[in-house]
Scaffold this motif. Structure first.
Motif, mmCIF file in Angstrom:
data_model
loop_
_atom_site.group_PDB
_atom_site.id
_atom_site.type_symbol
_atom_site.label_atom_id
_atom_site.label_comp_id
_atom_site.label_asym_id
_atom_site.label_seq_id
_atom_site.Cartn_x
_atom_site.Cartn_y
_atom_site.Cartn_z
ATOM 1 N N LEU A 205 54.955 45.748 56.814
ATOM 2 C CA LEU A 205 54.935 45.111 55.770
ATOM 3 C C LEU A 205 53.822 45.565 55.498
ATOM 4 N N LYS A 206 53.287 46.484 53.899
ATOM 5 C CA LYS A 206 51.927 46.932 53.953
ATOM 6 C C LYS A 206 51.327 45.558 52.666
ATOM 7 N N LEU A 207 50.188 45.247 52.854
ATOM 8 C CA LEU A 207 49.774 43.890 51.954
ATOM 9 C C LEU A 207 48.900 44.624 50.352
ATOM 10 N N VAL A 208 49.995 44.728 49.818
ATOM 11 C CA VAL A 208 48.886 46.002 48.731
ATOM 12 C C VAL A 208 47.631 45.328 48.413
ATOM 13 N N GLN A 209 47.582 43.641 47.397
ATOM 14 C CA GLN A 209 46.455 43.108 47.922
ATOM 15 C C GLN A 209 46.769 41.272 47.749
ATOM 16 N N SER A 210 45.974 40.228 48.076
ATOM 17 C CA SER A 210 45.928 39.163 47.876
ATOM 18 C C SER A 210 44.829 38.707 47.121
ATOM 19 N N GLN A 211 45.600 38.217 46.377
ATOM 20 C CA GLN A 211 43.623 37.980 44.620
ATOM 21 C C GLN A 211 44.137 36.050 44.202
ATOM 22 N N PRO A 212 43.688 35.417 44.996
ATOM 23 C CA PRO A 212 43.437 34.222 44.209
ATOM 24 C C PRO A 212 43.328 33.775 42.674
ATOM 25 N N ILE A 213 43.851 33.032 42.265
ATOM 26 C CA ILE A 213 44.340 32.774 40.725
ATOM 27 C C ILE A 213 42.965 31.583 40.281
ATOM 28 N N ASP A 214 41.945 31.305 39.415
ATOM 29 C CA ASP A 214 40.978 30.019 39.538
ATOM 30 C C ASP A 214 41.835 29.402 38.604
ATOM 31 N N ASN A 215 41.753 27.953 38.645
ATOM 32 C CA ASN A 215 42.343 26.986 38.471
ATOM 33 C C ASN A 215 44.622 27.187 37.864
ATOM 34 N N TRP A 216 44.819 27.456 39.454
ATOM 35 C CA TRP A 216 45.958 27.566 39.023
ATOM 36 C C TRP A 216 46.472 28.475 37.606
ATOM 37 N N ASP A 217 45.551 29.324 36.994
ATOM 38 C CA ASP A 217 46.011 29.451 35.747
ATOM 39 C C ASP A 217 47.889 30.366 35.826
ATOM 40 N N ASN A 218 48.457 30.123 34.887
ATOM 41 C CA ASN A 218 49.590 30.770 35.222
ATOM 42 C C ASN A 218 49.953 32.208 34.240
ATOM 43 N N GLN A 219 48.824 32.417 33.265
ATOM 44 C CA GLN A 219 48.593 33.245 32.182
ATOM 45 C C GLN A 219 48.264 34.302 33.282
ATOM 46 N N LYS A 220 47.088 33.939 33.751
ATOM 47 C CA LYS A 220 45.869 34.919 34.722
ATOM 48 C C LYS A 220 46.714 35.130 35.607
ATOM 49 N N GLY A 221 47.401 34.495 36.340
ATOM 50 C CA GLY A 221 48.425 35.587 37.477
ATOM 51 C C GLY A 221 48.659 36.093 37.202
ATOM 52 N N GLY A 222 49.596 36.010 35.646
ATOM 53 C CA GLY A 222 50.896 37.157 35.018
ATOM 54 C C GLY A 222 49.571 38.582 35.276
ATOM 55 N N GLN A 223 48.952 38.448 34.381
ATOM 56 C CA GLN A 223 47.928 39.773 34.023
ATOM 57 C C GLN A 223 47.118 40.287 35.201
ATOM 58 N N VAL A 224 46.933 39.314 36.391
ATOM 59 C CA VAL A 224 46.589 39.976 37.313
ATOM 60 C C VAL A 224 47.649 41.189 38.336
ATOM 61 N N PHE A 225 48.827 39.907 38.565
ATOM 62 C CA PHE A 225 49.407 40.956 38.377
ATOM 63 C C PHE A 225 49.992 41.864 38.547
ATOM 64 N N GLU A 226 49.879 42.313 37.436
ATOM 65 C CA GLU A 226 50.195 43.319 36.470
ATOM 66 C C GLU A 226 49.621 44.381 36.581
ATOM 67 N N GLN A 227 48.113 43.842 36.400
ATOM 68 C CA GLN A 227 46.448 45.034 37.008
ATOM 69 C C GLN A 227 47.687 45.411 37.757
ATOM 70 N N ILE A 228 47.856 44.492 39.377
ATOM 71 C CA ILE A 228 48.053 45.025 40.689
ATOM 72 C C ILE A 228 48.743 45.846 40.960
ATOM 73 N N LEU A 229 50.400 45.544 39.817
ATOM 74 C CA LEU A 229 51.149 46.956 40.210
ATOM 75 C C LEU A 229 50.932 47.639 39.482
ATOM 76 N N THR A 230 50.427 47.435 38.742
ATOM 77 C CA THR A 230 50.110 49.027 37.626
ATOM 78 C C THR A 230 49.367 49.994 38.594
ATOM 79 N N SER A 231 48.257 49.087 39.117
ATOM 80 C CA SER A 231 47.366 50.249 40.101
ATOM 81 C C SER A 231 47.792 51.088 41.060
#
Length: 374
Positions: A205-231
């Protein structure tokens, strides 16, 4: 979680597994808050402060009523409040409970700093403090009640590994982790890496990125995931999501690009939304933690401490947890959890943790019928 009683360390021997999600969602207001009920406890006052409601439905939907019932069963008078993610409110609630003369304070904190501060103030007044679910690293609480959170992370890692057995060499994995201020998130990640790091190291497996999300913020988590996916050019073959809320945010993004149901996603907490996603095939697995066991263990520990019976408390908290920041070991009750895939969702319903009506909706009814969930 299975319908049989989960095996856990000695303290859980007498704890019933069946969890009721529909208990009274109120608390006896003895200090710091405004919520009251007519429950008439006759014993010592016990204050409970829960962290928030934004990231997970568990705190108000499960922990609050289950803690209230368990504490009352032990003859204690509970005051259960929620800080709504506000550290200042957490401190204010604690001050109110300390001034109201609670004998024991049970705290699940937004972060370790406020938890350590509250514990220090309470202990200065002779009040025993129990860290509930989250260990306050660098703090001074004498006891800790939670799940084996490294093992929870291992279950998540194992779930993803199982789901990706047939994936091609170098399949892309994105990790969306919990809050860096929550020690549990650190432990989940440690457990995940026990399973996944060897797969990353071998190139399976290849780890693309591992990113903690402040305050377990679901909305932020979705945004961060989308940014990583796009990049990463829209490439992803598997996702570690630290809980069901973050998994839901990830799945929303995967739906936008037509990858939901094709990319395995992990989760945790066995929430109704998470279980629905598992039944639909959008989420590969969740982790079922018997919160009733956790609430009852905390109540039994509080009852012993309210009587100043530290020998009984120590017998209950027979495990220990390393506080790496405080360089100490904390006497602990550590409970077991279970990996839940689609074929095991029925066991969660059978245990009483959720009702069939909460997860068997229009787009999951066929799966419920196939699995005998009713």
């Amino acid at each position: 979680m299975r319908s049989k009683t989960l095996a856990s360390i000695a303290v859980t021997a007498g704890l019933a597994l069946a969890v009721s999600a529909c208990g009274a969602n109120t608390s006896s207001g003895t200090g710091g808050g405004t919520e009251t009920n007519s429950g008439s406890g006759t014993g010592a006052k016990v204050g409970v402060i829960l962290p928030e409601t934004a990231s997970s439905a568990r705190w108000e939907g499960f922990d609050k009523p289950l803690l209230e019932a368990a504490l009352k069963k032990e003859g204690l008078v509970p005051d259960i409040q929620n800080a709504q993610g506000d550290v200042q409110k957490f401190s204010t609630l604690a001050d109110g409970m300390i001034n109201a003369g609670v004998k024991v304070l049970i705290i699940a904190t937004p972060n370790s700093e406020v938890g350590a501060s509250v514990a220090k103030k309470a202990q200065a007044q002779g009040i025993q403090v129990i860290d509930y679910d989250r260990l306050n690293t660098g703090g001074s609480s004498s006891y800790y009640v939670s799940f084996d959170n490294v093992k929870v992370g291992e279950l998540q890692g194992q779930g993803l590994s199982d789901a990706m057995k047939a994936a091609p060499q170098g399949a892309n994995v994105i990790e969306i982790e919990g809050a860096p201020t929550d020690n549990n998130a650190t432990l989940f990640h440690q457990g995940q890496q026990k399973v996944l790091k060897p797969l990353y190291d071998s190139g399976k497996l290849k780890l693309v990125q591992s990113q903690p999300i402040d305050n377990w913020d679901n909305q932020k988590g979705g945004q961060v995931f989308e940014q990583i996916l796009t990049s990463n050019g829209g490439k992803v073959d598997g996702v570690v999501a630290a809980n069901d809320g973050l998994a839901g945010a990830v799945i929303t993004v995967l739906k936008k690009v037509g990858l939901n149901g094709k990319v395995p996603v992990t989760g945790q907490d066995a929430t109704p939304d998470g279980l629905q996603a598992v039944l639909r095939g959008d989420q590969y697995m969740t982790v079922f933690k018997p919160i009733k066991d956790e609430a009852e263990a905390a109540a039994k520990l509080a009852a012993a401490l309210a009587k100043n019976d530290t020998a009984a408390a120590d017998a209950l908290a027979s495990a220990s947890t390393d506080d790496t920041k405080g360089n100490r070991k904390v006497k602990s009750v550590l409970l077991s959890a279970q990996l839940i895939t689609k074929d095991k969702v029925k066991s969660v319903v059978d245990a009483g943790f959720v009702k069939a009506s909460e997860i068997c909706v229009a787009d999951t009814q066929a799966a419920c019928t196939e699995l005998g969930i009713k």
